[in-house]
Design an enzyme around this catalytic site. Structure first.
Site, short mmCIF file in Angstrom:
data_model
loop_
_atom_site.label_atom_id
_atom_site.label_comp_id
_atom_site.label_asym_id
_atom_site.label_seq_id
_atom_site.Cartn_x
_atom_site.Cartn_y
_atom_site.Cartn_z
N ARG A 153 0.80 -1.23 0.00
CA ARG A 153 0.00 0.00 0.00
C ARG A 153 0.84 1.29 0.00
O ARG A 153 0.55 2.20 -0.78
CB ARG A 153 -1.00 0.01 1.16
CG ARG A 153 -1.96 -1.19 1.16
CD ARG A 153 -3.14 -1.01 2.11
NE ARG A 153 -4.02 0.03 1.64
CZ ARG A 153 -4.09 1.22 2.15
NH1 ARG A 153 -3.36 1.55 3.18
NH2 ARG A 153 -4.90 2.12 1.63
N TYR A 156 0.04 3.52 -3.12
CA TYR A 156 -0.92 4.63 -2.89
C TYR A 156 -0.36 5.71 -1.97
O TYR A 156 -1.12 6.56 -1.49
CB TYR A 156 -2.21 4.11 -2.24
CG TYR A 156 -2.74 2.82 -2.81
CD1 TYR A 156 -3.34 2.79 -4.07
CD2 TYR A 156 -2.68 1.64 -2.09
CE1 TYR A 156 -3.84 1.61 -4.59
CE2 TYR A 156 -3.18 0.46 -2.59
CZ TYR A 156 -3.76 0.44 -3.85
OH TYR A 156 -4.25 -0.73 -4.35
N TYR A 175 -6.15 -5.21 2.53
CA TYR A 175 -5.30 -5.04 1.36
C TYR A 175 -3.82 -5.16 1.73
O TYR A 175 -2.97 -4.49 1.15
CB TYR A 175 -5.61 -3.72 0.65
CG TYR A 175 -7.08 -3.61 0.28
CD1 TYR A 175 -7.62 -4.40 -0.72
CD2 TYR A 175 -7.93 -2.74 0.98
CE1 TYR A 175 -8.97 -4.34 -1.03
CE2 TYR A 175 -9.29 -2.67 0.66
CZ TYR A 175 -9.79 -3.48 -0.35
OH TYR A 175 -11.12 -3.41 -0.65
N CYS A 212 14.91 -3.90 -3.56
CA CYS A 212 15.76 -3.02 -4.36
C CYS A 212 14.96 -2.02 -5.18
O CYS A 212 15.01 -2.04 -6.42
CB CYS A 212 16.67 -3.86 -5.24
SG CYS A 212 17.69 -4.92 -4.23
N1 LLP Z 1 -17.12 -3.75 -3.92
C1 LLP Z 1 -16.41 -3.58 -5.05
C2 LLP Z 1 -17.07 -3.81 -6.34
C3 LLP Z 1 -15.07 -3.18 -4.99
O1 LLP Z 1 -14.38 -3.01 -6.11
C4 LLP Z 1 -14.45 -2.96 -3.73
C5 LLP Z 1 -13.06 -2.54 -3.62
C6 LLP Z 1 -15.23 -3.17 -2.57
C7 LLP Z 1 -16.56 -3.56 -2.70
C8 LLP Z 1 -14.67 -3.00 -1.18
O2 LLP Z 1 -14.27 -1.68 -0.94
P1 LLP Z 1 -13.81 -1.27 0.55
O3 LLP Z 1 -15.02 -1.33 1.45
O4 LLP Z 1 -12.76 -2.22 1.00
O5 LLP Z 1 -13.28 0.10 0.39
N2 LLP Z 1 -6.09 -1.96 -2.71
C9 LLP Z 1 -6.67 -0.69 -2.38
C10 LLP Z 1 -8.20 -0.76 -2.32
C11 LLP Z 1 -8.83 -1.29 -3.57
C12 LLP Z 1 -10.33 -1.40 -3.49
C13 LLP Z 1 -10.88 -2.11 -4.67
N3 LLP Z 1 -12.29 -2.34 -4.64
C14 LLP Z 1 -6.07 -0.18 -1.08
O6 LLP Z 1 -5.22 -0.85 -0.51
O7 LLP Z 1 -6.40 0.90 -0.63
#
Ligand code: LLP
Length: 430
Positions: free
Chosen positions: A322, A326, A383, A354
């Site tokens: 992360r 990000y 994540y 690296c």
């Molecule tokens: N539903 C759908 C269709 C999604 O694409 C996502 C997340 C969620 C639900 C869940 O979202 P949440 O409640 O967790 O915000 N890797 C990134 C976050 C990517 C989110 C992708 N989609 C990070 O580490 O911040």
């Protein structure tokens, strides 16, 4: 100072034992001594707390919760949520298998995602998932064809792109017109004709998901308000829109952010779409697991640079991507709690990979660190492990679960020898 250091470790499950941090009564150093570092460490109690506070706010409104598996898909973690009654939001056949293995019934699974393969759609239909969320007309046709081949009727919700700015990081924004997700709200006119020709699917509802780590209810209210209008206009045109999937994206505090509370989320849902008579659903991931997990790592060296002091830890960007991806913030907390008169210095906390992007914190004010110290990267439950990899020839990071004084390895570290065994050298080369 110490209080500030601990601000992102939920006090309901973290305590200090003999001057060291302990999760649900288990000292982190005890686990580290047994399993080695780095490792993810999850609190079962915090998972249940997070689940229950959201469920308590949403269940009275009849909103069902489908946990977004992508946030943390470990079978033990998901089993805890399954026991709480969770449904799942999945985005691949692999996540479907994981949800089922953790005890979530297919009847509580929603299948999202922009590029589902024929095989994944067939797998989902045969398993009997609750709903497929289609993201394009092209996908509606694909689902219709596969359902026909299987002699089934597919329950489908159409994901709409409402063109709402979620005011979050560009890489996790999904509800703007230029994002790849969903069907543009103004392209729903085609539905009437096209659906008539799709005899193997039933359009049961609409879905929306505008992004992740959203810190204000305003974009949600805007998106849900647009969905409300669309539900009403589709109904006028004779479509029985019975379900509305409102997605996930509920933000959390990584530093000092003020995240929307379950009560505020519930109120936003109630006032925007509560009266439509739709079966309502949400798909949260991060808000359930983020603060239930930390990444434990050990300082290898404190390296004095010309202008900077680097704390080189044994976790890398392959274990927690992360910050590199990000620029995300994770609080860094020494496991041995500093005495009140301890000196603080500025550190860049970096991993061994690296790449300069392998940096967990820049110019972070931390109590004096030394080689061998254990530190936690806080708020890493979401994540974290799911995005981990083996870059730079590294073992896949392990995961540990603590539950009221008991603890277990819930994903073992995958050593390099085993990973080498996954590969093969063709006979003409060997
Ligand atoms: N539903 C759908 C269709 C999604 O694409 C996502 C997340 C969620 C639900 C869940 O979202 P949440 O409640 O967790 O915000 N890797 C990134 C976050 C990517 C989110 C992708 N989609 C990070 O580490 O911040």
């Amino acid at each position: 100072m110490t209080v500030d250091l601990l601000r992102r470790l939920p006090p309901s499950c973290w305590s200090s034992i003999e001057g060291e941090l302990a999760l649900e009564g288990v000292k982190v150093s005890t686990i580290a001594a047994k399993v080695g570092t780095p490792f993810y460490l999850y609190s079962a109690e915090r998972l249940r707390e997070n689940w229950r506070s959201l469920a308590d706010a949403l269940t009275p409104l009849g909103v069902s919760i489908h946990y977004a598996m992508k946030a943390c898909a470990n079978r033990a973690v998901v089993s805890i949520l399954a026991a709480e009654g969770a449904g799942a939001d999945i985005v691949s056949g692999g996540e479907l298998a994981r949800a089922l293995a953790a005890g979530i019934p297919a009847s509580k699974v929603v299948f999202s995602g922009v590029g589902k393969t024929d095989a994944e759609i067939a797998q989902a239909l045969k398993t009997g998932v609750h709903q497929l969320n289609a993201e394009s007309y092209e996908e509606l046709w694909r689902i219709d064809r596969i359902a026909g081949e299987l002699g089934l009727v597919a329950d489908v919700a159409l994901r709409v792109n409402p063109d709402v700015d979620a005011d979050t990081h560009a890489k996790i924004t999904t509800g703007r017109r230029d994002n790849k997700f969903g069907v543009d709200a103004d392209r729903l006119g085609r539905l009437d004709n096209e659906l008539k020709a799709m005899t193997n699917l039933r359009l049961v509802g609409l879905a929306v998901h505008i992004g992740s780590q959203i810190l204000s209810v305003k974009p949600f209210a805007e998106a849900y308000g647009r969905m409300r209008k669309l539900v009403l206009s589709l109904r006028e045109r004779g479509h029985a829109i019975e379900r509305l999937d409102l997605g996930g994206g509920f933000g959390i505090a990584y530093q000092n952010e003020l995240a929307p509370s379950p009560a505020e989320i519930a109120e936003t849902i109630r006032t925007t779409v509560g009266d439509l008579g739709c079966a309502l659903a949400v798909e949260p991931g991060r808000s359930i697991v983020a603060d239930a997990g930390v990444l434990a790592t050990r300082v290898e060296f404190v390296k004095e640079g010309a202008d900077l002091r680097f704390a080189v830890v044994d976790a890398g960007m392959n274990d927690l991507m992360r910050p590199a991806m990000y620029d995300s913030h994770h609080d860094i907390v020494p496991v041995r709690l500093p005495k009140s008169d301890v000196e603080y210095s500025l550190y860049d906390v970096v991993g061994p990979i690296c790449e300069s992007s392998d940096t967990f914190a820049k110019r972070r004010h931390l109590p004096t660190l030394a080689a061998g110290d254990l530190v936690l990267l806080a708020t890493a439950g979401a994540y974290g492990a799911t995005m981990s990899g083996t870059y730079n020839g590294r073992a896949l990071v392990s995961e540990i679960l603590v539950d009221s004084g008991r603890w277990a390895v819930v994903r073992r570290r995958v050593p390099i020898e085993e990973q080498i065994g996954w590969e093969s050298v063709p006979s003409w080369i060997a």
